[in-house]
Design a protein around this motif. Structure first.
Motif, PDB file in Angstrom:
ATOM      1  N   ILE A  26       0.848  -1.231   0.060  1.00 62.86           N
ATOM      2  CA  ILE A  26       0.024   0.016   0.049  1.00 62.86           C
ATOM      3  C   ILE A  26       0.961   1.285   0.099  1.00 62.86           C
ATOM      4  N   VAL A  27       0.840   2.054  -0.914  1.00 60.56           N
ATOM      5  CA  VAL A  27       1.484   3.431  -0.971  1.00 60.56           C
ATOM      6  C   VAL A  27       0.757   4.414  -0.294  1.00 60.56           C
ATOM      7  N   GLY A  28      -0.740   4.659  -0.495  1.00 56.55           N
ATOM      8  CA  GLY A  28      -1.576   5.864  -0.007  1.00 56.55           C
ATOM      9  C   GLY A  28      -2.798   6.050  -0.810  1.00 56.55           C
ATOM     10  N   SER A  29      -3.455   7.184  -0.595  1.00 60.49           N
ATOM     11  CA  SER A  29      -4.573   7.408  -1.430  1.00 60.49           C
ATOM     12  C   SER A  29      -4.627   8.677  -2.090  1.00 60.49           C
ATOM     13  N   PRO A  30      -5.137   8.718  -3.242  1.00 59.02           N
ATOM     14  CA  PRO A  30      -5.224   9.961  -3.980  1.00 59.02           C
ATOM     15  C   PRO A  30      -5.763  11.295  -3.163  1.00 59.02           C
ATOM     16  N   MET A  31      -5.294  12.238  -3.505  1.00 61.67           N
ATOM     17  CA  MET A  31      -5.951  13.553  -2.695  1.00 61.67           C
ATOM     18  C   MET A  31      -6.585  14.447  -3.886  1.00 61.67           C
ATOM     19  N   PHE A  32      -6.005  14.933  -4.905  1.00 58.77           N
ATOM     20  CA  PHE A  32      -6.841  15.443  -5.680  1.00 58.77           C
ATOM     21  C   PHE A  32      -6.109  15.607  -7.337  1.00 58.77           C
ATOM     22  N   THR A  33      -7.057  15.650  -8.199  1.00 65.49           N
ATOM     23  CA  THR A  33      -6.352  15.748  -9.466  1.00 65.49           C
ATOM     24  C   THR A  33      -5.697  17.128  -9.704  1.00 65.49           C
ATOM     25  N   TRP A  34      -4.517  17.259  -9.957  1.00 63.65           N
ATOM     26  CA  TRP A  34      -4.062  18.285 -10.523  1.00 63.65           C
ATOM     27  C   TRP A  34      -3.945  18.994 -12.034  1.00 63.65           C
ATOM     28  N   LEU A  35      -4.081  17.861 -12.660  1.00 64.64           N
ATOM     29  CA  LEU A  35      -4.250  18.158 -14.308  1.00 64.64           C
ATOM     30  C   LEU A  35      -4.946  16.900 -14.810  1.00 64.64           C
ATOM     31  N   SER A  36      -5.842  17.227 -15.995  1.00 65.61           N
ATOM     32  CA  SER A  36      -6.608  16.279 -16.620  1.00 65.61           C
ATOM     33  C   SER A  36      -7.011  16.458 -18.048  1.00 65.61           C
ATOM     34  N   VAL A  37      -6.169  15.506 -18.961  1.00 65.74           N
ATOM     35  CA  VAL A  37      -6.134  15.920 -19.963  1.00 65.74           C
ATOM     36  C   VAL A  37      -6.779  14.550 -20.856  1.00 65.74           C
ATOM     37  N   ALA A  79     -10.819  17.365  -5.136  1.00 64.69           N
ATOM     38  CA  ALA A  79     -10.660  16.095  -4.248  1.00 64.69           C
ATOM     39  C   ALA A  79     -11.024  14.781  -5.215  1.00 64.69           C
ATOM     40  N   THR A  80     -10.444  13.741  -4.959  1.00 65.67           N
ATOM     41  CA  THR A  80     -10.396  12.504  -5.837  1.00 65.67           C
ATOM     42  C   THR A  80     -11.160  11.419  -4.739  1.00 65.67           C
ATOM     43  N   ASN A  81     -11.014  11.454  -3.641  1.00 67.57           N
ATOM     44  CA  ASN A  81     -11.337  10.287  -2.811  1.00 67.57           C
ATOM     45  C   ASN A  81     -12.365  10.585  -1.663  1.00 67.57           C
ATOM     46  N   THR A  82     -13.346  11.285  -1.789  1.00 69.22           N
ATOM     47  CA  THR A  82     -14.191  11.813  -0.704  1.00 69.22           C
ATOM     48  C   THR A  82     -15.483  11.096  -0.894  1.00 69.22           C
ATOM     49  N   GLY A  83     -15.837  10.255  -2.091  1.00 70.48           N
ATOM     50  CA  GLY A  83     -17.140   9.565  -2.241  1.00 70.48           C
ATOM     51  C   GLY A  83     -18.071  10.351  -2.723  1.00 70.48           C
ATOM     52  N   GLU A  84     -17.925  11.861  -2.607  1.00 69.14           N
ATOM     53  CA  GLU A  84     -19.087  12.579  -3.025  1.00 69.14           C
ATOM     54  C   GLU A  84     -19.205  12.998  -4.385  1.00 69.14           C
ATOM     55  N   LEU A  85     -20.308  13.259  -4.802  1.00 67.15           N
ATOM     56  CA  LEU A  85     -20.466  13.525  -6.416  1.00 67.15           C
ATOM     57  C   LEU A  85     -19.875  14.681  -6.593  1.00 67.15           C
ATOM     58  N   HIS A  86     -20.361  15.595  -5.878  1.00 70.43           N
ATOM     59  CA  HIS A  86     -19.740  17.154  -6.226  1.00 70.43           C
ATOM     60  C   HIS A  86     -18.477  17.201  -5.244  1.00 70.43           C
ATOM     61  N   LYS A  87     -17.403  17.479  -5.839  1.00 72.30           N
ATOM     62  CA  LYS A  87     -16.091  17.221  -4.951  1.00 72.30           C
ATOM     63  C   LYS A  87     -15.626  18.872  -4.778  1.00 72.30           C
ATOM     64  N   THR A  88     -14.967  19.060  -3.699  1.00 74.18           N
ATOM     65  CA  THR A  88     -14.226  20.064  -2.977  1.00 74.18           C
ATOM     66  C   THR A  88     -13.217  20.635  -4.219  1.00 74.18           C
ATOM     67  N   SER A  89     -12.974  21.829  -4.451  1.00 73.77           N
ATOM     68  CA  SER A  89     -12.202  22.501  -5.486  1.00 73.77           C
ATOM     69  C   SER A  89     -10.970  22.858  -4.331  1.00 73.77           C
ATOM     70  N   TYR A  90      -9.582  22.379  -4.932  1.00 69.53           N
ATOM     71  CA  TYR A  90      -8.404  22.970  -4.093  1.00 69.53           C
ATOM     72  C   TYR A  90      -7.590  24.086  -4.812  1.00 69.53           C
ATOM     73  N   TRP A  91      -8.345  24.934  -5.433  1.00 73.53           N
ATOM     74  CA  TRP A  91      -7.440  26.077  -6.139  1.00 73.53           C
ATOM     75  C   TRP A  91      -6.647  26.680  -5.421  1.00 73.53           C
ATOM     76  N   TRP A  92      -7.163  27.006  -3.977  1.00 78.74           N
ATOM     77  CA  TRP A  92      -6.300  27.836  -3.119  1.00 78.74           C
ATOM     78  C   TRP A  92      -5.133  27.434  -2.640  1.00 78.74           C
ATOM     79  N   VAL A  93      -5.047  25.992  -2.565  1.00 82.60           N
ATOM     80  CA  VAL A  93      -3.909  25.245  -2.570  1.00 82.60           C
ATOM     81  C   VAL A  93      -2.939  25.401  -3.370  1.00 82.60           C
ATOM     82  N   ALA A  94      -3.299  25.173  -4.745  1.00 82.66           N
ATOM     83  CA  ALA A  94      -2.514  25.443  -5.973  1.00 82.66           C
ATOM     84  C   ALA A  94      -1.984  26.590  -5.989  1.00 82.66           C
ATOM     85  N   VAL A  95      -2.825  27.776  -5.634  1.00 84.44           N
ATOM     86  CA  VAL A  95      -2.300  29.034  -5.634  1.00 84.44           C
ATOM     87  C   VAL A  95      -1.277  29.253  -4.583  1.00 84.44           C
ATOM     88  N   LEU A  96      -1.366  28.884  -3.429  1.00 84.60           N
ATOM     89  CA  LEU A  96      -0.526  28.830  -2.240  1.00 84.60           C
ATOM     90  C   LEU A  96       0.868  28.395  -2.629  1.00 84.60           C
TER      91      LEU A  96
END
Length: 549
Positions: free
Chosen positions: A474-485, A510-527
């Motif tokens: 086991i490595v870990g779990s995905p946090m969020f998608t930073w790029l999608s092509v 976010a990628t691993n919450t199980g929710e249909l509408h996921k949280t955006s982490y744009w603020w983390v990317a900007v930081l």
């Protein structure tokens, strides 16, 4: 052997090599020559004398990062004694302890003192170049620390997790989700997983150069494990049956959904998953797909369907009366909508027949024919059961402490656990089973195991083929998608390919919450971007203030 004991032995060996090859140089710098043998303190002195940041010493023996920093420290020391030429630098990098010993035991090595007032323009330019190289090296080290110890980027090249994770998604994976797995190959090139590049036979990684030194190894250890993988978690793990890499943490990374944990009973009935006798729970972001076969009177406009439905791998076959389409994965809703198209004559879900074993054989390239050698990577696990992708189990997932019965019927289920995952010598001869030379009819499981299966069930090479996933993989779990092509990875199993475009709506969610509408982490990317590009400016600002004072 214990991880930290093995690590300590490596540190002692390296410190002895450092001391033997540099003690005289330490004496020339005005220090007790015994200090050259003291771990960490020896490099602290080197950094102090060469006027570099002394806190770098804490990185001296860190796995993967350590060899990079130690090489830099050796270069600092050699340059301090005037060894600056290209050949001398190369020797310091490739043969550090041998070349440093040559300098150490040479006749009267002397410290070379520099005064900027007496340096030529060429020497000043060289000094600036060294400073720039040092900055780049530290940037690489900083990125390596993040990559090795905190989060690692992964790409999704296949559709096994559609539509939860899309082909062309790039994820950041949290390595602390299930406790941090300590690096097992401490000497390795940063940012590379298993091999450096494809230099041999195309598509055959066995003849490619490895990105790590396999001979220098540390045992499996995990720290701060506050929880274990749970049902429904999307998990990144190392492919268990990777025959190329013996190092667990260097095996190919896979991402699937954990559908069953240790102690669960898993079963597939007509393509539907049951855990402990109950139908699986479908989360909000999870869309299950199945294989469908369509017959039509005329050709379908597949590119238009691609644009409508996104992921839609399909094999198009022309027949005497029209066309046949083998859709790799359709949701029930998509299947109903395609079935309503005027060209469709028939559309049926493809389900394997019950009690039909899905066994594949290795092809003999020399004769272009099949041999009797079973290809375990493409065959249903375990190979002695009449199971397939749609009718599978019931199978109990091994749990740490379980005592399992060993005989010729159960051995295919547990042989990989005993011989590969728990590292015992296993023999099966004359109808008897031997573990570490002793006949055995039982075996005690030493770690927990999991079943990882893709949401796109009919297009997923998962635990139904490679079997149980050990906890150590086991490595870990995905946090969020930073790029999608979309369209970045070509699907060799499809007659059509998706157009290439960036999926802006998926980025930094976010990628691993199980929710249909996921949280955006744009603020983390900007930081992160702000810190990355602004750090140098901030440091220069404070340095200027300090000089003014």
């Amino acid at each position: 052997m214990n991880y930290f004991l093995t690590y300590s032995i490596y540190v002692v060996i390296l410190s002895l090599l450092m001391g033997i090859s540099t003690w005289k140089l330490f004496k020339k710098m005005g220090y007790n020559p015994l200090f050259a043998f003291v771990p960490f303190y020896n490099y602290f002195i080197v950094l102090k004398e060469t006027e570099h940041s002394k806190w770098w010493v804490i990185l001296s023996y860190v796995p993967i990062v350590g060899p990079i920093m130690m090489t830099a420290f050796h270069l600092f020391l050699m340059r301090h004694f005037g060894k600056k030429s290209f050949v001398q630098t190369l020797l310091t990098i490739l043969l550090p302890f041998i070349y440093m010993a040559t300098v150490n035991y040479s006749k009267d090595p002397e410290v070379e003192k520099e005064d900027d007032l007496y340096l030529t323009e060429e020497e000043l330019a060289s000094k600036k170049k060294d400073t720039f190289t040092g900055s780049i090296t530290f940037a690489v080290v900083f990125a390596t620390i993040i990559h090795v110890f905190f989060t690692q980027p992964f790409g999704i090249p296949t559709g096994s997790m559609e539509r939860t994770l899309l082909v062309g998604d790039f994820l950041f994976v949290n390595k602390w989700s299930y406790g941090f797995r300590m690096p097992m190959r401490p000497v390795a090139l940063p940012f590379l997983q298993g091999t450096i590049m494809d230099t041999g036979q195309k598509g055959n990684p066995k003849d490619d150069p490895k990105s790590y030194v396999d001979a220098i190894k540390l045992p499996y250890s995990r720290i701060l494990q506050l929880k274990k993988p749970q049902r429904h978690d999307i998990v990144v793990f190392n492919y268990p049956q990777d025959s190329v890499h013996t190092a667990i943490d260097r095996k190919d990374p896979y991402v699937k959904r954990c559908v069953a944990v240790a102690g669960d009973v898993l079963e597939m009935r007509a393509g539907r998953l049951f855990i402990n006798g109950k139908p699986e729970v479908i989360l909000g972001d999870q869309q299950l797909q199945h294989k469908y076969i369509a017959t039509t009177g005329s050709q379908l406009d597949i590119p238009a369907l691609y644009r409508t439905y996104g992921f839609l791998p399909v094999q198009e076959i022309q027949t005497q009366n029209g066309f046949m389409y083998d859709f790799q994965g359709l949701t029930d809703q998509t299947a109903r909508e395609i079935k309503a198209l005027p060209q469709i004559i028939d559309l049926k879900e493809h389900i394997w027949e019950k009690d039909s074993a899905a066994v594949s054989y290795k092809a003999n390239a020399a004769r272009d024919a099949y041999t009797k050698n079973i290809d375990t990577t493409q065959s249903i696990f375990p190979i002695n059961k009449k199971w397939n992708q749609d009718w599978y189990g019931p199978l109990r997932i091994p749990k740490k402490g379980d005592v399992v019965t060993l005989n010729q019927d159960t051995l295919p289920e547990y042989q990989w656990i005993i011989s590969e995952y728990e590292h015992h010598h296993l023999e099966n001869k004359d109808g008897k089973i031997f573990i570490d030379g002793k006949e055995a009819t039982q075996y005690t499981i030493q770690q927990d195991y999991y079943m990882m299966i893709g949401d796109n069930r009919d297009a997923s090479l998962d635990a139904r083929f490679f079997g149980f996933v050990p906890e150590e993989n086991i490595v870990g779990s995905p946090m969020f998608t930073w790029l999608s092509v979309q369209g970045l990875f070509k699907d060799g199993g499809s007659s059509y390919q998706a157009d290439t475009k960036i999926r802006w709506d998926r980025m930094f969610k976010a990628t691993n919450t199980g929710e249909l509408h996921k949280t955006s982490y744009w603020w983390v990317a900007v930081l992160i971007l702000g810190l990355f590009f602004g750090w140098d400016f901030i440091m220069k600002f404070f340095k200027k203030k300090e000089e003014e004072q």
